[in-house]
Design a protein around this motif. Structure first.
Motif, PDB file in Angstrom:
ATOM      1  N   ARG A   1      -2.359  -4.023   6.473  1.00  0.00           N
ATOM      2  CA  ARG A   1      -1.144  -3.327   7.213  1.00  0.00           C
ATOM      3  C   ARG A   1      -1.362  -1.952   7.819  1.00  0.00           C
ATOM      4  O   ARG A   1      -2.711  -1.633   7.440  1.00  0.00           O
ATOM      5  CB  ARG A   1      -0.173  -3.220   5.605  1.00  0.00           C
ATOM      6  CG  ARG A   1      -0.569  -2.122   4.778  1.00  0.00           C
ATOM      7  CD  ARG A   1       0.108  -1.996   3.664  1.00  0.00           C
ATOM      8  NE  ARG A   1      -0.133  -0.709   2.887  1.00  0.00           N
ATOM      9  CZ  ARG A   1      -1.285  -0.500   2.157  1.00  0.00           C
ATOM     10  NH1 ARG A   1      -2.018  -1.633   1.959  1.00  0.00           N
ATOM     11  NH2 ARG A   1      -1.438   0.450   1.463  1.00  0.00           N
TER      12      ARG A   1
ATOM     13  N   LEU B   1       1.255  -4.444  12.049  1.00  0.00           N
ATOM     14  CA  LEU B   1       0.710  -3.912  10.915  1.00  0.00           C
ATOM     15  C   LEU B   1       1.761  -2.935  10.101  1.00  0.00           C
ATOM     16  O   LEU B   1       1.967  -2.938   8.882  1.00  0.00           O
ATOM     17  CB  LEU B   1      -0.414  -3.303  11.308  1.00  0.00           C
ATOM     18  CG  LEU B   1      -1.562  -4.024  11.820  1.00  0.00           C
ATOM     19  CD1 LEU B   1      -2.796  -3.396  11.843  1.00  0.00           C
ATOM     20  CD2 LEU B   1      -1.840  -5.248  10.528  1.00  0.00           C
TER      21      LEU B   1
ATOM     22  N   GLN C   1       4.180  -4.656   8.119  1.00  0.00           N
ATOM     23  CA  GLN C   1       3.606  -5.429   6.973  1.00  0.00           C
ATOM     24  C   GLN C   1       3.772  -4.443   5.863  1.00  0.00           C
ATOM     25  O   GLN C   1       3.523  -4.598   4.750  1.00  0.00           O
ATOM     26  CB  GLN C   1       2.263  -5.894   7.146  1.00  0.00           C
ATOM     27  CG  GLN C   1       2.340  -7.006   7.956  1.00  0.00           C
ATOM     28  CD  GLN C   1       3.080  -8.333   7.405  1.00  0.00           C
ATOM     29  OE1 GLN C   1       2.815  -8.407   6.210  1.00  0.00           O
ATOM     30  NE2 GLN C   1       3.581  -8.788   8.221  1.00  0.00           N
ATOM     31  N   SER C   2       4.121  -3.152   6.284  1.00  0.00           N
ATOM     32  CA  SER C   2       4.146  -2.072   5.104  1.00  0.00           C
ATOM     33  C   SER C   2       5.521  -1.979   4.480  1.00  0.00           C
ATOM     34  O   SER C   2       6.594  -2.258   5.292  1.00  0.00           O
ATOM     35  CB  SER C   2       3.829  -0.527   6.137  1.00  0.00           C
ATOM     36  OG  SER C   2       4.229   0.403   5.043  1.00  0.00           O
TER      37      SER C   2
END
Length: 251
Positions: A85, A131, A134-135
């Motif tokens: 992430r 990414l 994904q946080s």
């Protein structure tokens, strides 16, 4: 405090070896982020790393030219494989380019400005959007300039690149506003004591200007998980969040 929720967040900062980028990277590291520091200058990155370690923080140094688009993609893959992430993306790297009448600008110089100020930031979005998604609270900040709005004579390449950057970031923000936890904003630092400012205004007394270190704590607030604004410009000189110009009515 905002910094209490930032421990172990992963932050990538471009142009991190000096000026605004260096100050932001150091501030993020002090607040508990692991900083991925990107810049062309190896020596400047190593000096930053020394300061970050002295402050109890951690960093990964990435000497890289942002005009190398495949290198940006490789960095995205590396960050994915190592962390899975990215929590914070700060697109700070930029070049001033020639101060010249538009008709006199050398095409190679024009291309250089666009490659660094707009194309590289698009490649960063392209590589790191998955990414950031994904946080739990992906935050992206890109550095703009008042030049994008003033249309001042002889500032064409720089002004055009920053105007394009603003449209791109606002579009990216709109694409994520209801579909992810990613929030993207612009930062207008105003007149600060930097090398680029000295290049643009050689007769100016730099001691009358604020410093990148004055700005950095405000950027820390911009990337905090609880900061939910998106598609706006944070104007450091006035400490205000600005709504970009309203669009023309649709036909």
């Amino acid at each position: 405090m905002a910094t209490e929720t930032m421990d172990n967040r992963i932050a990538l900062v471009t142009g991190a070896s000096r000026g605004i980028g260096r100050a932001i990277a150091l501030e993020l590291a002090k607040a508990g982020h692991h900083v991925i520091a990107v810049a062309r200058t190896q020596g400047g990155l190593e000096e930053l790393d020394d300061e970050i370690q002295a402050a109890g923080g951690s960093a990964t140094l990435v000497p890289m030219d942002l005009t190398d688009s495949p290198a940006i993609d490789r960095l995205g893959l590396t960050v994915y494989e190592r962390y899975g992430r990215l929590d914070v993306l700060v697109g700070n790297a930029g070049v001033l380019g020639p101060l010249s009448p538009l008709g006199h600008v050398d095409p190679k110089r024009w291309d250089e400005v666009m490659r660094v100020n707009i194309d590289a930031n698009w490649r960063l979005i392209r590589s790191f959007d998955p990414l950031l998604r994904q946080s739990p609270a992906g935050r992206a900040v890109f550095v703009t300039s008042g030049a994008a709005h003033k249309c001042r004579a002889y500032w064409g390449p720089y002004a055009v690149s920053k105007a394009a950057l603003e449209v791109m970031v606002r579009t990216y923000a709109a694409e994520n506003a209801t579909t992810s936890n990613v929030r993207a904003n612009l930062l207008n630092p105003g007149a600060l004591r930097t090398r680029m400012r000295a290049q643009a205004m050689p007769g100016e007394d730099p001691m009358i200007l604020k410093t990148p270190e004055d700005l950095a704590p405000f950027v820390l607030e911009m990337v905090a998980p609880e900061q939910s604004r998106t598609g706006l410009i944070y104007d450091f000189p006035t400490d205000e969040w600005l709504v970009p110009q309203m669009p023309l009515p649709e036909e």
